[in-house]
Write a protein that holds these residues in place. Structure first.
Motif, short mmCIF file in Angstrom:
data_model
loop_
_atom_site.label_atom_id
_atom_site.label_comp_id
_atom_site.label_asym_id
_atom_site.label_seq_id
_atom_site.Cartn_x
_atom_site.Cartn_y
_atom_site.Cartn_z
N VAL A 9 7.81 -4.72 -26.21
CA VAL A 9 7.42 -4.99 -25.15
C VAL A 9 8.26 -4.85 -23.99
O VAL A 9 9.22 -5.89 -24.28
CB VAL A 9 6.44 -5.97 -25.10
CG1 VAL A 9 5.72 -6.42 -23.75
CG2 VAL A 9 5.34 -6.24 -26.21
N ILE A 10 8.21 -3.96 -23.00
CA ILE A 10 9.11 -3.99 -21.99
C ILE A 10 8.39 -4.84 -20.74
O ILE A 10 7.39 -4.11 -20.23
CB ILE A 10 9.40 -2.60 -21.29
CG1 ILE A 10 10.19 -1.94 -22.71
CG2 ILE A 10 10.34 -2.65 -20.09
CD1 ILE A 10 10.68 -0.50 -22.51
N ALA A 11 8.72 -5.81 -20.22
CA ALA A 11 7.92 -6.47 -19.31
C ALA A 11 8.88 -7.58 -18.51
O ALA A 11 9.99 -8.03 -18.96
CB ALA A 11 6.98 -7.46 -19.95
N LEU A 68 6.66 2.46 -30.77
CA LEU A 68 5.78 2.36 -29.61
C LEU A 68 6.47 1.46 -28.50
O LEU A 68 6.90 0.44 -29.01
CB LEU A 68 4.26 1.94 -29.86
CG LEU A 68 3.57 1.71 -28.81
CD1 LEU A 68 3.07 2.76 -28.01
CD2 LEU A 68 2.02 1.05 -29.33
N CYS A 69 6.26 1.76 -27.31
CA CYS A 69 6.66 0.67 -26.29
C CYS A 69 5.52 0.64 -25.25
O CYS A 69 4.73 1.34 -25.13
CB CYS A 69 8.10 1.22 -25.41
SG CYS A 69 9.61 0.81 -26.08
N ILE A 70 5.38 -0.81 -24.96
CA ILE A 70 4.34 -0.97 -24.17
C ILE A 70 4.94 -1.67 -22.88
O ILE A 70 5.86 -2.49 -23.01
CB ILE A 70 3.44 -2.17 -24.87
CG1 ILE A 70 2.48 -1.37 -25.66
CG2 ILE A 70 2.25 -2.65 -23.35
CD1 ILE A 70 1.40 -2.24 -26.42
N VAL A 71 4.61 -1.07 -21.63
CA VAL A 71 5.68 -1.54 -20.39
C VAL A 71 4.68 -2.11 -19.45
O VAL A 71 3.65 -1.42 -19.16
CB VAL A 71 6.15 -0.23 -19.87
CG1 VAL A 71 7.06 -0.65 -18.69
CG2 VAL A 71 6.96 0.62 -21.02
N ASP A 72 4.87 -3.18 -18.96
CA ASP A 72 4.37 -3.99 -17.92
C ASP A 72 4.92 -3.82 -16.55
O ASP A 72 6.34 -4.18 -16.57
CB ASP A 72 4.12 -5.47 -18.16
CG ASP A 72 3.47 -6.15 -17.11
OD1 ASP A 72 2.73 -5.25 -15.97
OD2 ASP A 72 3.31 -7.51 -16.95
#
Length: 411
Positions: A9-11, A68-72
């Motif tokens: 998670v990139i946030a 997988l990356c999830i970016v906020d």
């Protein structure tokens, strides 16, 4: 037994007990965890990394290697933009989200982005469902990536045209309170820790101030310096570009990964400042020196360097030179769809429509996971060349993946 997949998670994280940290925790707990749990992912965020190794190295590895990356994108945090850009460079699956009241940054508007609202339980549920739909698509495609190179259209802009807030940085420097100055002085005693803290907080002005101390402590060729200088450079600040130039002047000391990262950061600097023409000759000499002097660069590294040079040449309007660079990149990496996309753009600029069409078709050859920007460009050049059947096929796939983008390009 199948190995557990990793979702990074990139946030924006912020300090403990801050509003930013609370929002980050809510995003993690209410959206990310429920969305990915049925897929069996191990979910990681920078502040949740365990162990005694370098957090910076661990984060960069996770950005580039996670399944997988999830970016906020909420808050337009510089470090989030940097990590998001590195993820797109790696060409691996990435899902972008942003808080519903914020505008999607201009530089990333061409990439599908989910809007969310943490204060509405029904909206949260809808967001979780949307993220799961993305993950299902990615799973069906076998977690294949789009490419390993930066694109010269929307993807390139996502990596390079990060909004520069020079006035804000100078204001932040002038308005530092005594308590902040004390904190900075304390942090400077451990520059690596200071760098990590500044990145977590998205504090660009502190990263700028840290660079000289970090360089004198760890050396200009260290990963910490290259990463920090790149973040500063892609915001259009010469402090970062100066460090990258010095690092590249002694290329033998840089690992292949840091060499390509430094070149990419320098290219991003010139594009961010709209000074592609000014950067062409310098970057060309750097690329040629590396290609001639280094035997440890893999074919993919060499192709990447040619592609980086072509980005500047394209921006400078030197299309013939850009074409020559991309031809070299494709000779080394003939299956890279991003390079075919880039050369299609060059062919279009050189008024070679048939070659532009053929290259565009190569860029969307893998119809299991075609890139949205590649599809949009392919439709446009095929339609202009009156290759209506192929244009219709590209538009149909684009409509299935991104109806809004398809509506825009088909007008």
């Amino acid at each position: 037994m199948e190995a557990e997949r990793t979702c990074f998670v990139i946030a924006p994280i912020g300090e403990l007990d801050s509003d930013t940290r609370q929002a980050a925790d809510d995003f993690f707990d209410l959206i990310v965890q429920p969305a990915v749990e049925k897929y069996g992912f191990s979910v990681v965020r920078a502040d949740k990394i365990a162990g005694t190794g370098s957090i910076t190295e661990d984060v960069l590895r996770l950005v580039q290697e996670s399944d997988l990356c999830i970016v906020d994108l909420t808050g337009q945090n510089p470090n989030v933009f940097y990590e998001c850009g590195r993820r797109h460079e790696a060409g691996r699956p990435c899902i972008q989200l942003i808080e519903g009241t914020e505008q999607i940054p201009f530089n990333l508007a061409g990439i599908r982005t989910i809007k969310y609202q943490l204060g509405d339980p029904r909206a949260i549920r809808r967001t979780v469902t949307e993220v799961q739909a993305f993950i299902s698509e990615i799973t069906k495609a076998g977690f294949s990536g789009a490419s390993s190179g930066a694109s010269m259209s929307s993807i390139a802009e996502a990596l390079t045209r990060i909004e520069r807030r020079l006035a804000n940085i100078e204001t932040a420097r002038r308005s530092m309170t005594p308590s902040r100055l004390t904190a900075v002085k304390s942090l400077f005693q451990n520059p690596l820790k200071a760098m990590q803290e500044a990145m977590i907080q998205g504090d660009l002005s502190m990263l700028v101030d840290l660079l000289p101390r970090l360089e004198s402590t760890t050396g200009v060729e260290s990963e910490a310096v290259i990463q920090t200088a790149t973040i500063v450079a892609l915001n259009g600040l010469p402090d970062g570009a100066d460090v990258l130039r010095r690092a590249l002047a002694g290329t033998a000391k840089l690992s292949p990964r840091m060499c390509t990262a430094a070149v990419s950061g320098l290219v991003q600097y010139y594009v961010a400042r709209s000074e592609e023409r000014e950067g062409c000759e310098l970057v060309k000499s750097i690329v040629e020196k590396n290609l001639a002097d280094r035997s440890d660069l893999e074919k993919t590294d060499r192709a990447f360097l040619h592609n980086q040079l072509s980005i500047l040449q394209h921006g400078a309007g030197e299309y013939a030179d850009g074409l020559a660079s991309l031809e070299k990149a494709l000779k080394l990496s003939p299956d890279d769809r991003a390079y075919w996309h880039n050369i299609s753009i060059i062919y279009e600029r050189l008024a070679l429509p048939e070659k532009a069409c053929d290259a565009a078709l190569r860029s969307i050859a893998d119809l299991k996971s075609p890139d949205v920007d590649h599809l949009a460009h392919a439709y446009e050049v095929l339609n202009k060349a009156n290759r209506t059947t192929e244009a219709s096929e590209a538009l149909k796939i684009l409509e299935e993946i991104d109806p809004a983008r398809a509506a825009i390009v088909s007008k």
